[in-house]
Design a protein around this motif. Structure first.
Motif, PDB file in Angstrom:
ATOM      1  N   ARG A   7      39.441  84.126   6.307  1.00 21.94           N
ATOM      2  CA  ARG A   7      39.544  85.440   5.646  1.00 21.94           C
ATOM      3  C   ARG A   7      40.415  85.348   4.411  1.00 21.94           C
ATOM      4  NH1 ARG A   7      40.565  88.027  11.339  1.00 21.94           N
ATOM      5  NH2 ARG A   7      38.433  88.396  11.975  1.00 21.94           N
ATOM      6  N   ASN A  10      41.658  83.609  10.465  1.00 25.58           N
ATOM      7  CA  ASN A  10      42.566  84.170   9.469  1.00 25.58           C
ATOM      8  C   ASN A  10      42.580  83.329   8.208  1.00 25.58           C
ATOM      9  OD1 ASN A  10      43.244  86.353  11.059  1.00 25.58           O
ATOM     10  ND2 ASN A  10      45.028  85.371  11.938  1.00 25.58           N
ATOM     11  N   THR A  55      41.777  81.913  16.265  1.00 27.29           N
ATOM     12  CA  THR A  55      42.315  83.042  15.506  1.00 27.29           C
ATOM     13  C   THR A  55      42.897  82.573  14.184  1.00 27.29           C
ATOM     14  OG1 THR A  55      42.781  84.217  17.561  1.00 27.29           O
ATOM     15  CG2 THR A  55      43.917  84.992  15.587  1.00 27.29           C
TER      16      THR A  55
END
Length: 75
Positions: free
Chosen positions: A15, A12, A8
């Motif tokens: 992104r 992130n 995760t």
């Protein structure tokens, strides 16, 4: 399907990196269109190529995910 914390965090970070890259690209594009500077054009084009590379990698990843068989495929 639950993702691990490290997965995760990596997603992130990816992104955020993409967001920052697109933001920098748009800033250089605006700079070029306001000044018509050759240097700003070169920077904008370089950043556009980087954005295109990110997008291609994402497309390739999604295509691969859709092609991998699962236990429940009937084929």
């Amino acid at each position: 399907k639950q993702l691990s914390t490290s997965t995760t965090m990596n997603m992130n970070n990816g992104r955020l990196a993409f967001f920052n890259l697109v933001k920098a690209m748009r800033e250089e594009q605006r700079e070029y269109f306001s000044t018509r500077s050759h240097e700003a054009l070169q920077k904008a084009r370089s950043l556009e190529r980087s954005v295109d590379t990110y997008i291609k990698r994402g497309d390739d990843y999604l295509k691969k995910q859709n092609q991998e068989p699962t236990l429940f495929d009937n084929d």
